[in-house]
Design an enzyme around this catalytic site. Structure first.
Site, PDB file in Angstrom:
ATOM      1  N   ASP A  94      71.244  45.107  26.940  1.00 51.53           N
ATOM      2  CA  ASP A  94      71.899  46.165  25.925  1.00 51.53           C
ATOM      3  C   ASP A  94      73.774  45.809  25.029  1.00 51.53           C
ATOM      4  OD1 ASP A  94      72.012  49.787  25.492  1.00 51.53           O
ATOM      5  OD2 ASP A  94      73.941  48.939  26.412  1.00 51.53           O
ATOM      6  N   GLU A 117      66.991  45.710  22.414  1.00 47.60           N
ATOM      7  CA  GLU A 117      66.779  46.473  21.620  1.00 47.60           C
ATOM      8  C   GLU A 117      66.795  46.266  20.224  1.00 47.60           C
ATOM      9  OE1 GLU A 117      69.707  50.583  23.370  1.00 47.60           O
ATOM     10  OE2 GLU A 117      70.570  48.859  23.416  1.00 47.60           O
ATOM     11  N   ASP A 169      76.207  51.722  29.709  1.00 49.48           N
ATOM     12  CA  ASP A 169      75.372  50.535  29.336  1.00 49.48           C
ATOM     13  C   ASP A 169      74.911  49.520  30.084  1.00 49.48           C
ATOM     14  OD1 ASP A 169      76.877  51.007  26.589  1.00 49.48           O
ATOM     15  OD2 ASP A 169      78.366  49.879  27.282  1.00 49.48           O
TER      16      ASP A 169
END
Length: 383
Positions: free
Chosen positions: A208, A294, A375
């Site tokens: 992340d 991501e 996170d």
């Protein structure tokens, strides 16, 4: 296998002598040079020669096009060779390979320009100045030893770092020599035959990316954001104000400009080192079977006027690029999660989704009793 002649089923054992596949990859190795004053002066002349050839070709291309002709990089190179002994005799002091590369770069610049025009974009090639082009490229007879490199005509130049550049088993395609602030660097582009990496078998790792913590891995590893630009912002502003007060063309202005350039280079080096540390840990060090990242809309995030500077300093797009190419080198697969996957809003314990989650909520608290760093919770879901 069904044998129709005997109407019976037989088991066939097929033994294969499987050898590891050899693949060809292209890599670039960049390292610093150790030069004396004479060598630095000559390399500066080589960079000036490359800049002069590019600018001459660009000006002549523009003139011929406006006259209704059809210019090309190859035609301009022939024209330059026909007149250089008479009009530019000083060019004989420098390697011909630099001239070839400069015209090749000019041709590629116009190819890119034509490609952009088809998309309705702008970007006509620009003339190069001393400030933005102290570099040149050469091809041909390039030799490498553990602590030095031999370039065409230039000769042997020493390296700061020994045993870094490849000396065996590679084909050297070209060398780029560039000056960054006070230092000279060489970048070798090589064609390398290597054994295809075995598929990594470690646990899946989710990464992340963010601003508070630059990267949080699902295995619990946290890489804090060093906020390089923010920590040097006051010094940069001070030097910028000092530069604006200096008289243009003065030696003091040049001294301040050099200080400012060195500080910018320091910021860039710290950022680059941080990104390489993270990407190496995620791929080469942990060797996961899959890395999940991501699909961040960085361009859209930059439209936030309050966070745009911090997002630019984090360089999340560059981190993704490094993870992707280093994963290929280490047999690691990269999976990019959908841009709208709610990794931060999902609870990593019960799977519940929070309808609203503001950026100020750094700890994820769920009704099931799960209290976890925001996170880390997202990284676990990515994994």
């Amino acid at each position: 296998v069904l044998d129709k002649r005997w109407q019976t089923c037989r088991t066939v054992a097929l033994w294969l002598n499987i050898t590891k596949m050899t693949i060809t990859i292209f890599k670039a190795y960049k390292t610093k040079l150790t030069l004396n004053n004479a060598e630095m002066s000559y390399l500066l002349g080589c960079a000036g020669f490359a800049r002069f050839v590019f600018n001459w070709g660009l000006a002549e291309w523009k003139r011929q096009y406006e006259a209704g002709e059809k210019p090309s990089a190859y035609g301009l190179k022939k024209q330059f060779n026909a007149i250089k002994d008479e009009q530019f005799p000083w060019t004989r002091e420098y390697p011909y390979a630099i001239e070839q590369e400069s015209f090749d770069h000019l041709g590629k610049a116009f190819q890119n320009f034509f490609r952009r025009v088809k998309k309705g974009e702008k970007g006509y090639p620009k003339f190069k100045s001393r400030r933005d082009m102290i570099k040149f490229s050469v091809r041909g007879n390039i030799s490498v030893e553990p602590n030095r490199v031999k370039l065409p005509v230039v000769g042997w130049v020493r390296l700061v770092e020994s045993n870094y550049l490849p000396t065996n088993g590679v084909k050297i395609l070209s060398a780029n020599i560039s000056k960054q602030v006070d230092d000279w660097f060489i970048s070798l582009q090589v064609e390398e035959a290597t054994i295809e990496p075995e598929k990594a078998t470690g646990e899946v790792v989710g990464v992340d990316m963010g601003i508070k913590s630059l990267a949080v891995c699902s295995d619990g590893t946290v890489f804090e954001n060093r906020k390089t630009l923010y920590r040097h912002e006051k010094k940069l502003a001070y030097l910028q104000r000092e530069l604006s007060r200096r008289k243009k063309g003065s030696h003091n202005r040049e001294k301040t400009r050099a200080k400012l350039a060195r500080l910018h280079q320091k910021v860039a080096n710290i950022r680059e080192n941080t990104l390489h540390t993270i990407s190496r840990h995620v791929t080469a060090k942990t060797k996961p079977s899959v890395v999940v990242i991501e699909d961040l809309n960085v361009a859209g995030m930059l439209e936030n006027v309050h966070l745009s500077k911090a997002i630019s300093d984090a360089s999340m797009g560059e981190l993704r690029r490094q993870i992707e190419y280093k994963a290929k080198w280490n047999g690691v697969d990269v999976l990019v999660a959908d841009r709208w996957f709610p990794s931060s809003k999902l609870c990593s314990r019960c799977g519940a989704i929070k309808e609203t989650l503001s950026l100020s909520e750094r700890v994820y608290v769920c009704e099931c009793g799960n209290v976890i760093d925001r996170d880390l919770n997202a990284a676990l879901h990515l994994a």
